[in-house]
Design an enzyme around this catalytic site. Structure first.
Site, PDB file in Angstrom:
ATOM      1  N   GLU A   1      19.991  89.397  46.421  1.00 38.43           N
ATOM      2  CA  GLU A   1      19.070  89.720  47.508  1.00 38.43           C
ATOM      3  C   GLU A   1      19.339  88.890  48.748  1.00 38.43           C
ATOM      4  O   GLU A   1      19.827  87.768  48.657  1.00 38.43           O
ATOM      5  CB  GLU A   1      17.638  89.420  47.068  1.00 38.43           C
ATOM      6  CG  GLU A   1      17.062  90.492  46.215  1.00 38.43           C
ATOM      7  CD  GLU A   1      15.589  90.267  45.933  1.00 38.43           C
ATOM      8  OE1 GLU A   1      14.879  89.686  46.776  1.00 38.43           O
ATOM      9  OE2 GLU A   1      15.165  90.665  44.845  1.00 38.43           O
TER      10      GLU A   1
ATOM     11  N   CYS B   1      18.369  84.898  55.294  1.00 36.45           N
ATOM     12  CA  CYS B   1      18.199  84.123  54.066  1.00 36.45           C
ATOM     13  C   CYS B   1      19.152  84.751  53.057  1.00 36.45           C
ATOM     14  O   CYS B   1      19.046  85.927  52.743  1.00 36.45           O
ATOM     15  CB  CYS B   1      16.751  84.233  53.595  1.00 36.45           C
ATOM     16  SG  CYS B   1      16.496  83.542  51.945  1.00 36.45           S
TER      17      CYS B   1
ATOM     18  N   CYS C   1      20.191  82.793  38.541  1.00 39.58           N
ATOM     19  CA  CYS C   1      20.103  81.345  38.715  1.00 39.58           C
ATOM     20  C   CYS C   1      19.842  80.709  37.355  1.00 39.58           C
ATOM     21  O   CYS C   1      19.147  81.282  36.519  1.00 39.58           O
ATOM     22  CB  CYS C   1      18.961  81.009  39.673  1.00 39.58           C
ATOM     23  SG  CYS C   1      18.802  79.251  40.030  1.00 39.58           S
TER      24      CYS C   1
ATOM     25  N   CYS D   1      13.206  77.469  37.299  1.00 40.07           N
ATOM     26  CA  CYS D   1      11.915  77.125  37.907  1.00 40.07           C
ATOM     27  C   CYS D   1      10.889  78.166  37.457  1.00 40.07           C
ATOM     28  O   CYS D   1      11.144  79.364  37.502  1.00 40.07           O
ATOM     29  CB  CYS D   1      12.020  77.097  39.433  1.00 40.07           C
ATOM     30  SG  CYS D   1      13.169  75.842  40.040  1.00 40.07           S
TER      31      CYS D   1
ATOM     32  N   CYS E   1       9.705  81.205  39.750  1.00 41.35           N
ATOM     33  CA  CYS E   1      10.722  81.934  40.501  1.00 41.35           C
ATOM     34  C   CYS E   1      11.278  83.111  39.709  1.00 41.35           C
ATOM     35  O   CYS E   1      11.696  82.961  38.565  1.00 41.35           O
ATOM     36  CB  CYS E   1      11.848  80.974  40.885  1.00 41.35           C
ATOM     37  SG  CYS E   1      13.145  81.785  41.822  1.00 41.35           S
TER      38      CYS E   1
ATOM     39  N   CYS F   1      10.354  86.049  46.127  1.00 41.25           N
ATOM     40  CA  CYS F   1      11.791  85.863  46.006  1.00 41.25           C
ATOM     41  C   CYS F   1      12.304  86.542  44.741  1.00 41.25           C
ATOM     42  O   CYS F   1      11.742  86.401  43.668  1.00 41.25           O
ATOM     43  CB  CYS F   1      12.075  84.372  45.911  1.00 41.25           C
ATOM     44  SG  CYS F   1      10.972  83.404  46.934  1.00 41.25           S
TER      45      CYS F   1
HETATM   46  N1  SAH Z   1      17.876  76.761  44.360  1.00 41.17           N
HETATM   47  C1  SAH Z   1      17.514  76.451  45.714  1.00 41.17           C
HETATM   48  C2  SAH Z   1      17.489  77.622  46.670  1.00 41.17           C
HETATM   49  C3  SAH Z   1      16.907  78.908  46.198  1.00 41.17           C
HETATM   50  S1  SAH Z   1      15.152  78.978  45.993  1.00 41.17           S
HETATM   51  C4  SAH Z   1      16.205  75.727  45.750  1.00 41.17           C
HETATM   52  O1  SAH Z   1      15.574  75.563  44.714  1.00 41.17           O
HETATM   53  O2  SAH Z   1      15.811  75.249  46.817  1.00 41.17           O
HETATM   54  C5  SAH Z   1      14.526  78.919  47.639  1.00 41.17           C
HETATM   55  C6  SAH Z   1      13.094  78.432  47.738  1.00 41.17           C
HETATM   56  O3  SAH Z   1      12.168  79.434  47.297  1.00 41.17           O
HETATM   57  C7  SAH Z   1      12.833  77.208  46.878  1.00 41.17           C
HETATM   58  O4  SAH Z   1      12.055  76.277  47.573  1.00 41.17           O
HETATM   59  C8  SAH Z   1      12.056  77.821  45.740  1.00 41.17           C
HETATM   60  O5  SAH Z   1      11.340  76.863  45.046  1.00 41.17           O
HETATM   61  C9  SAH Z   1      11.220  78.844  46.457  1.00 41.17           C
HETATM   62  N2  SAH Z   1      10.575  79.827  45.603  1.00 41.17           N
HETATM   63  C10 SAH Z   1      11.107  80.468  44.536  1.00 41.17           C
HETATM   64  N3  SAH Z   1      10.211  81.300  43.980  1.00 41.17           N
HETATM   65  C11 SAH Z   1       9.086  81.200  44.716  1.00 41.17           C
HETATM   66  C12 SAH Z   1       7.802  81.807  44.645  1.00 41.17           C
HETATM   67  N4  SAH Z   1       7.488  82.684  43.691  1.00 41.17           N
HETATM   68  N5  SAH Z   1       6.890  81.451  45.580  1.00 41.17           N
HETATM   69  C13 SAH Z   1       7.195  80.564  46.553  1.00 41.17           C
HETATM   70  N6  SAH Z   1       8.379  79.959  46.669  1.00 41.17           N
HETATM   71  C14 SAH Z   1       9.313  80.266  45.752  1.00 41.17           C
END
Ligand code: SAH
Length: 355
Positions: free
Chosen positions: A91, A104, A111, A115, A118, A339
């Site tokens: 994406e 972006c 990944c 997390c 995510c 995301c």
């Molecule tokens: N791996 C990297 C970049 C990709 S994620 C990182 O962790 O920074 C990009 C951002 O989106 C990160 O800050 C991540 O924590 C956030 N993110 C992912 N899923 C999310 C969600 N459901 N709500 C808000 N932020 C989210």
């Protein structure tokens, strides 16, 4: 066949020279690909026809395709689902601000970081993206919108510091003066906190000077205990160690650091959380901005965003402690907020944005 977009100017020069062509041709091709928006070798009108044919026989002029597009009617945001040549999906998001446009982009398909909030990580890591694929995300967005993109945030799916070599080649391609000539300062690398990667990046130099890309660190919690519950990477690298690396990055580059903090109702949004977060950031002692992101709910998790007032309160608390925070303006809220959700839906996991 090789994707020609995935070659740095130096690599392209070498290949062109080895094929017996004049070296200046490499510069011409590079400029067509990365500055002049060529979609095919036939667009490269100042190359001899026979040479264009040789290129066609040896290379692909790109390897990414737009699979699906969603356009916001509210603010010009466009979300893209791109298909990789091997069938994988990634994406990207085009974001229109008043004076500039930002892309972006993803750095990996899927990944591995896990997390909990995510959607991109639910099926694990597919594979690393090449530098060329990352660049093409931007070019396809420009072609589709007809607008120039001046800023790039590597905040789509994937952990860029675990795809380090390709990340460096991507920055090389983007900033080459014979291509887009993008400023290093227009590029932001977002990491979940891969400490060795941050340290390595802080030592990275170009033409004798430290690389000037922006670093965004996804913190999301102010104690190791809490962070471990949200981000498995916290088992490996503690906040103290992470903040030390961030300090090192600032001292080398003098770039302001962004901390990302997804506000999750009842998990990390209390006054005590704000106080602890302020303390951690003060200890780091770096110029900063805390980007507060009301979490985008995904069906894979039960996390919810706090009410607007609670978010404002958290930001005010931080400010009372001397920490600069801003609540991320929500873009494209009418087209699936979270995301990784376009991709998840396409993969048949039926993720739903609750926004
Ligand atoms: N791996 C990297 C970049 C990709 S994620 C990182 O962790 O920074 C990009 C951002 O989106 C990160 O800050 C991540 O924590 C956030 N993110 C992912 N899923 C999310 C969600 N459901 N709500 C808000 N932020 C989210």
């Amino acid at each position: 066949m090789k994707d020609i977009c995935n070659l740095t100017k130096t690599e392209l020069k070498k290949e062109i020279e080895e094929s017996g062509e004049k070296p200046f041709r490499a510069k011409q091709i590079f400029s067509w690909l990365h500055a002049r928006g060529a979609e095919s070798f036939d667009d490269m009108t100042d190359l001899p026809k026979a040479f264009r044919q040789t290129l066609k026989d040896g290379y692909l002029p790109g390897s990414l395709e737009i699979e699906a597009v969603k356009r916001s009617r509210l603010d010009g945001t466009v979300k893209y689902l791109f298909a990789l040549s091997d069938g994988g999906l990634i994406e990207g998001v085009f974001m229109a601000y008043r004076d500039w446009n930002t892309a972006c982009i993803s750095s990996q398909a899927g990944c591995a970081m896990g997390c909990r909030f995510c959607a991109s990580t639910v099926n694990g890591l597919d594979r690393d993206l090449t530098a060329g694929e990352m660049a093409e995300e931007i070019y396809l967005m420009e072609r589709d919108t007809g607008k120039h993109i001046s800023n790039v945030v590597i905040m789509g799916s994937g952990e860029p510091l675990l795809n380090y070599e390709e990340l460096m080649r991507f920055i090389d391609i983007m900033t080459d003066p014979d291509g887009r000539g993008m400023s290093q300062r227009s590029i932001t690398v977002s990491t979940c906190g891969i400490v060795p990667g941050i340290i390595r990046l802080s030592k990275e130099k170009k033409n004798g000077a430290h690389l000037q890309v922006n670093l965004a660190v996804s913190l999301h919690a102010a104690t190791d205990e809490k962070r471990k519950k949200l981000m498995p990477v916290a088992e490996k690298y503690g906040i103290a160690e992470l903040m030390k690396a961030v300090g090192e990055y600032y001292r080398s580059t003098h770039r302001k650091i962004t901390f990302e903090y997804a506000l999750i109702e009842g998990v990390n949004d209390s006054d005590e959380d704000a106080r602890e977060l302020a303390e951690r950031i003060k200890e780091a002692g770096v110029p900063h901005l805390v980007n507060l992101i009301p979490v985008n709910p995904v069906t894979e998790s039960a996390f919810r965003r706090p009410a607007r007032q609670k978010c404002d309160n958290f930001k005010n608390k931080l400010e009372n402690f001397g920490i600069n925070g801003s609540i991320r303006r929500e873009l494209g809220s009418d087209i699936d907020g979270a995301c990784g959700q376009l991709r998840m839906r396409s993969l048949g996991r039926g993720s739903k944005a609750g926004t």
